[in-house]
Enzyme design. Structure first.
Site, PDB file in Angstrom:
ATOM      1  N   ARG B 297       0.825  -1.214   0.000  1.00  0.00           N
ATOM      2  CA  ARG B 297       0.000   0.000   0.000  1.00  0.00           C
ATOM      3  C   ARG B 297       0.856   1.260   0.000  1.00  0.00           C
ATOM      4  O   ARG B 297       0.538   2.227  -0.696  1.00  0.00           O
ATOM      5  CB  ARG B 297      -0.969  -0.033   1.187  1.00  0.00           C
ATOM      6  CG  ARG B 297      -2.116  -0.953   0.885  1.00  0.00           C
ATOM      7  CD  ARG B 297      -3.085  -1.217   2.016  1.00  0.00           C
ATOM      8  NE  ARG B 297      -4.100  -2.127   1.460  1.00  0.00           N
ATOM      9  CZ  ARG B 297      -5.181  -2.538   2.089  1.00  0.00           C
ATOM     10  NH1 ARG B 297      -5.428  -2.156   3.337  1.00  0.00           N
ATOM     11  NH2 ARG B 297      -6.042  -3.353   1.483  1.00  0.00           N
ATOM     12  N   TYR B 438      -6.186  -0.588  -7.307  1.00  0.00           N
ATOM     13  CA  TYR B 438      -5.601  -1.838  -6.797  1.00  0.00           C
ATOM     14  C   TYR B 438      -4.953  -1.693  -5.416  1.00  0.00           C
ATOM     15  O   TYR B 438      -4.910  -0.617  -4.872  1.00  0.00           O
ATOM     16  CB  TYR B 438      -4.692  -2.510  -7.817  1.00  0.00           C
ATOM     17  CG  TYR B 438      -3.459  -1.815  -8.343  1.00  0.00           C
ATOM     18  CD1 TYR B 438      -2.807  -0.809  -7.674  1.00  0.00           C
ATOM     19  CD2 TYR B 438      -2.923  -2.244  -9.562  1.00  0.00           C
ATOM     20  CE1 TYR B 438      -1.663  -0.238  -8.191  1.00  0.00           C
ATOM     21  CE2 TYR B 438      -1.773  -1.673 -10.089  1.00  0.00           C
ATOM     22  CZ  TYR B 438      -1.146  -0.671  -9.397  1.00  0.00           C
ATOM     23  OH  TYR B 438      -0.022  -0.111  -9.904  1.00  0.00           O
ATOM     24  N   GLU B 439      -4.552  -2.808  -4.842  1.00  0.00           N
ATOM     25  CA  GLU B 439      -4.063  -2.858  -3.448  1.00  0.00           C
ATOM     26  C   GLU B 439      -5.096  -2.296  -2.468  1.00  0.00           C
ATOM     27  O   GLU B 439      -4.744  -1.605  -1.510  1.00  0.00           O
ATOM     28  CB  GLU B 439      -2.751  -2.085  -3.285  1.00  0.00           C
ATOM     29  CG  GLU B 439      -1.550  -2.814  -3.811  1.00  0.00           C
ATOM     30  CD  GLU B 439      -1.458  -4.240  -3.300  1.00  0.00           C
ATOM     31  OE1 GLU B 439      -1.222  -5.127  -4.118  1.00  0.00           O
ATOM     32  OE2 GLU B 439      -1.657  -4.468  -2.091  1.00  0.00           O
ATOM     33  N   GLY B 440      -6.372  -2.617  -2.709  1.00  0.00           N
ATOM     34  CA  GLY B 440      -7.449  -2.061  -1.880  1.00  0.00           C
ATOM     35  C   GLY B 440      -7.897  -0.747  -2.470  1.00  0.00           C
ATOM     36  O   GLY B 440      -7.139   0.224  -2.451  1.00  0.00           O
ATOM     37  N   GLN B 445      -9.677   1.707   1.600  1.00  0.00           N
ATOM     38  CA  GLN B 445      -8.707   2.393   2.475  1.00  0.00           C
ATOM     39  C   GLN B 445      -9.443   3.303   3.453  1.00  0.00           C
ATOM     40  O   GLN B 445      -9.126   3.347   4.642  1.00  0.00           O
ATOM     41  CB  GLN B 445      -7.743   3.255   1.648  1.00  0.00           C
ATOM     42  CG  GLN B 445      -6.961   2.513   0.573  1.00  0.00           C
ATOM     43  CD  GLN B 445      -6.059   1.433   1.113  1.00  0.00           C
ATOM     44  OE1 GLN B 445      -5.556   1.549   2.228  1.00  0.00           O
ATOM     45  NE2 GLN B 445      -5.880   0.370   0.359  1.00  0.00           N
TER      46      GLN B 445
END
Lengths: 594, 594
Positions: B297, B438-440, B445
């Site tokens: 992240r 992406y990555e959450g 978040q």
């Protein structure tokens, strides 16, 4: 994802936010009734959804093809365009005497929104043609009109606007294209124009270019620019096509979006000079072009609305189907549709409320343009013209910013799928990006608003607009409806903020023009929030009074409340930025490298 | 437009906003001195600008090639990747015992920003490999580490993260891939994974996949997911490559951006099961994956910074060259460079100030990750870990939103040229779009921040952060420097707004979770504004005190002021939205069609 024209909301917006019923009652539209208008929009919606929308994807993938000076449109486009013109859609707003339908701008605007929502690249061609028609109607000599307008109005021929040159974009004073008097009343045009939308294509047998150029004895700057009509094929007196003119397409651009709309570099006079005819007076070409550009600004504003509507429809459908996680309070089996997650719902509500607000601003402007033309008294027409002048830059900048923001949110709602081109959400984002740029960048619109519009009538025009909005706020407060939540309070803050910022700018214009220009963009956004927020509230109030269905009423009220409590809340900060932030911009020395 | 690594600002940010000098003084980084760090960043900047940046365009145009299960990288990529690994850049942060350089996260972060600014599609591969290295370092058995990590650390082999399946994106509980115990300590993996970045390519001879799957007797949901190492080629005991494993790339996506980064659909176990090794404990795979995701992240947050930096450099260079119109006060001959127009300058200032603010937040997070690992006492490490947890979702969401907004402004600054792909500004906008997803997703978040982070230590962690920011505001006020304008007042309002919104959310979390989630996104933005605004102010204060060059000092002060007076002004409205806007979201019933 098919496109479904939002006719119900279009009609509701026209009636409750753009004053359609008043205009009908005032007799501005003659015999035309609400039923007629609804029928026309439904018919247009059908064509847009069934025939144009399927072109959008193939247009994006294939793009316009360029080969050896020729542009071939993507598969299927020519047939649909031909059917569209045959159905009479191109001439909706044009003069009846020349074969148009003489319908008001409000109807044409709703239709423009539909063509462009179905396919922005498709809608662009007619958008330019309509602009060219308006310029010729207003400025061309009778014989030129008689020769060109009927076929442009049917759409058998298309029109273009040739302004930009490599060194002359936002600033046309730097324009270099030349026009020489041929001695026989015609002119010979030479020069290169770039970014010419639909400058070349195979949809029609002829293309009518409107070209800005300078005469040899013209004064420098913008006061030495003339407007010429330069047909691709010369037109014989019997209306048949004659020789090819000395104009060619040298290349088309490889663009981020609207791939099917050919963006051409046009070369005039390679073989001695393209034959052109003067439109309007010598050296007064910019004035004539501005006629066309002003209406084109509303049209581009509507493109912003259209892409926002299309992206919202797609995101809503996806969010209702796609299931992930469990939303707070979700009691059913399995995962929730993502629309149930408050954060996703916020995105969708932002998309929908912003789309509807920008539609309301655009239709309000369209109604004002109608009043400018059809008003019963010179005073009414003058007032219509003045208010249209004020609303134009706001409609253009706000709606096209919304088009970009909403299309980007549409990608976000789709998650990883949104980044995959086959999903289609990304195309909306790519297509939308040009709307904030062409027909005057949104920065130019903001500067136009601040430096030329808010000072109209010594500020009285804006003051009247603010007073009108305060009336709506008072009505919401009076309604005492719990469903409005804090709508009245928030919109009051919004209008207060607009008033504060306006006062500051009117002062700064006189003694600190750089500070005023530095505040132009946040001010334009603020104005859009105030106009959009009050329009949604007014629409909701009237829908509540008019006993429409519970669902439509609840949605209208809920969206007005959402807009006031969640979007218009930016207003106070924007005013603060306008009032005290300008010097931080002007004084800043930005080095060119880190 | 070449990329020039902003090493001076990186160092200034590390020193004055991310506490690098204190960390050095505290001995956290051992023998490492500021000169060493500067030398490393300069070397990295050279490689990024000279070798990687030229790949960016060809990568976009060519994209990764897929044919019959094989992925071929664009022209020139393999050679540069090979030189990059040979220079030791891949293992900067990895354990020295395994061949890494054991350098701190702050250095690696500045370098990650550079690789990604030079080419986001290039930077993505190492980003995933580093994540895989971290997960293996933390959770894998010693023999697995010994076999795989050394070559992953040099970059001779790359790593992937296999989480997503068609029905399991943000919600991994729906994951279906299966793992069977083979009886010999290995497992057989079957299933399909989508959106696997660098899942297949020809840069290296082997690829090490980390794959989430379920054992037959696993409990349902996220507590029944295990993590497996599945190499593309099996590795013999002597380190040589053995047989091809039963895993293949079925296709790659056609994406909006980062075209050169192959996004693969991976099929495991078509021929009976891919051979995999358990990483960590059975059914505890998600925990292990989260180790990797948390650091990823920060890496994605840095991608946001990187694309903002690149887009800003490009726009600044264009705006200094391109001339149109006359800016207010322009006395020289001819047209002004557009950078002189206040509205264009506002765009550029927004780009630059936002980029620097997001950089400061990311580097602050990197420094805290270092403290979590290298702190001298358990208390210090715990405090570092807690603050890093708080900052992670803000850094990811704020910086990647800024990446998108700045890249879009970059297109706008270029006008019509920005929409033409050859200009390059549009590529930045296309590439940036995935970072917020992406990555959450940034919504995930924001929900993480609100539901899991602000409640840490009963809210004391956020309270301490707010107190820290209030200290900076007081210092700015105390400085009495006229060049700061209203910076102190505006940042005080910003921090006040953050405090108000935090209190509301802490209350809502207990009794109205949907309302809390509805406010998550505006709250995250608000937190970013407060962190970024105070960081820029702190940096400017310290640069003023430290006697750096007049120009750098003036710019730092001017940008801090610009941010406070023009960007952070959104804070109060955001707090209002969080505090009173949530129910308008939750109560809204959005019909699916207009």
């Amino acid at each position: 994802m098919p496109y479904r024209a939002p006719v119900a909301d279009m009609i509701a917006t026209l009636k409750h936010a753009a004053g359609l019923e008043q205009a009908l009652a005032d007799g501005l539209y003659g015999d035309l009734g609400l039923d007629d208008i609804t029928a026309i929009l439904e018919e247009a919606g059908k064509f847009a959804g069934e025939r144009i929308a399927p072109l959008n994807r193939v247009g994006d993938r294939e793009g316009a093809h360029f080969h050896d000076g020729q542009v071939t449109m993507p598969h299927g486009w020519k047939e649909v365009y031909s059917d569209w013109t045959a159905a009479g859609w191109n001439g909706l707003m044009a003069e009846e005497a020349l074969g148009g339908q003489g319908l008001p701008c409000v109807i044409n605007s709703a239709c423009l929104e539909m063509w462009n929502a179905a396919s922005g690249a498709f809608g662009l061609g007619p958008l330019l043609t309509q602009g060219a028609i308006e310029a010729l109607q207003a400025h061309a000599a009778p014989e030129l009109k008689a020769k060109y307008l009927p076929k442009m109005i049917t759409g058998e021929w298309t029109g273009t606007m040739n302004l930009t040159e490599p060194q002359a974009g936002s600033d046309l004073s730097a324009l270099r294209s030349r026009a020489e008097r041929a001695g026989d009343g015609t002119y010979r045009i030479t020069g290169q124009k770039i970014f010419i939308t639909y400058g070349e294509h195979d949809l029609t047998e002829n293309i009518v270019h409107l070209v800005l150029a300078r005469l040899p004895d013209a004064p420098p700057g913008t006061k030495g620019i003339s407007l010429f009509l330069v047909p691709k094929f010369l037109v014989n007196d019997d209306g048949s096509l004659g020789a090819r003119n000395d104009v060619r397409c040298a290349s088309i651009e490889h663009k981020l979006g609207v791939h099917a709309s050919p963006t051409c570099t046009m070369v005039y006079g390679d073989e001695g000079g393209a034959i052109g005819w003067l439109v309007g007076e010598e050296n007064r070409g910019l004035m004539a072009m501005f006629t066309m550009m002003n209406n084109a600004r509303l049209a581009v504003a509507l493109q912003g609305v259209s892409i926002a509507e299309r992206a919202t429809q797609k995101a809503l459908a996806f969010a209702a189907e796609r299931r992930q996680g469990k939303a707070p309070g979700w009691e059913a089996e399995g995962m929730s549709p993502i629309i149930e997650h408050p954060d996703v719902k916020r995105m969708l509500a932002t998309m929908r409320a912003s789309t509807l607000a920008s539609r309301a601003i655009c239709y309000m402007l369209a109604a004002e343009i109608d009043r400018a033309h059809l008003g019963r008294t010179p005073e009414e027409r003058k007032a219509g013209h003045a208010r249209a002048s004020l609303l134009t830059p706001i409609a253009k900048a706000y709606s096209t910013d919304i088009g970009n923001e909403v299309a980007s949110l549409g990608v976000q709602v789709h998650g990883g799928m949104g980044f995959v081109e086959e999903t289609g959400a990304a195309q909306h984002m790519r297509d939308a990006r040009i709307y904030a740029i062409y027909e005057g960048t949104n920065g130019i619109q903001a500067i136009d608003l601040v430096t030329r519009k808010i000072g109209i009538e010594g500020g009285a025009l804006v003051a009247a607009e603010i007073a009108r909005m305060r009336g709506i706020v008072a009505d919401v407060a009076k309604s005492n409806a719990v469903e409005f939540g804090l709508t009245a309070a928030r919109l009051r803050e919004t209008v207060d903020a607009l008033e504060t910022a306006t006062k500051h700018l009117l002062g700064a214009l006189a003694n600190d023009p750089a500070d005023a220009q530095a505040g132009a963009t946040p001010y334009t956004r603020l104005f859009g929030l105030a106009l959009g927020g009050t329009a949604l509230a007014q629409k909701a109030l009237k829908m509540r009074a008019n006993g429409v269905s519970d669902l439509a009423r609840a949605e209208a009220t809920g969206l007005a409340r959402f807009f006031a409590e969640n979007i218009a809340t930016a207003a106070t900060g924007l005013a603060e930025t306008v009032v005290t932030g300008g010097h931080a911009v002007v004084d800043l020395d930005i080095p060119l490298a880190s």
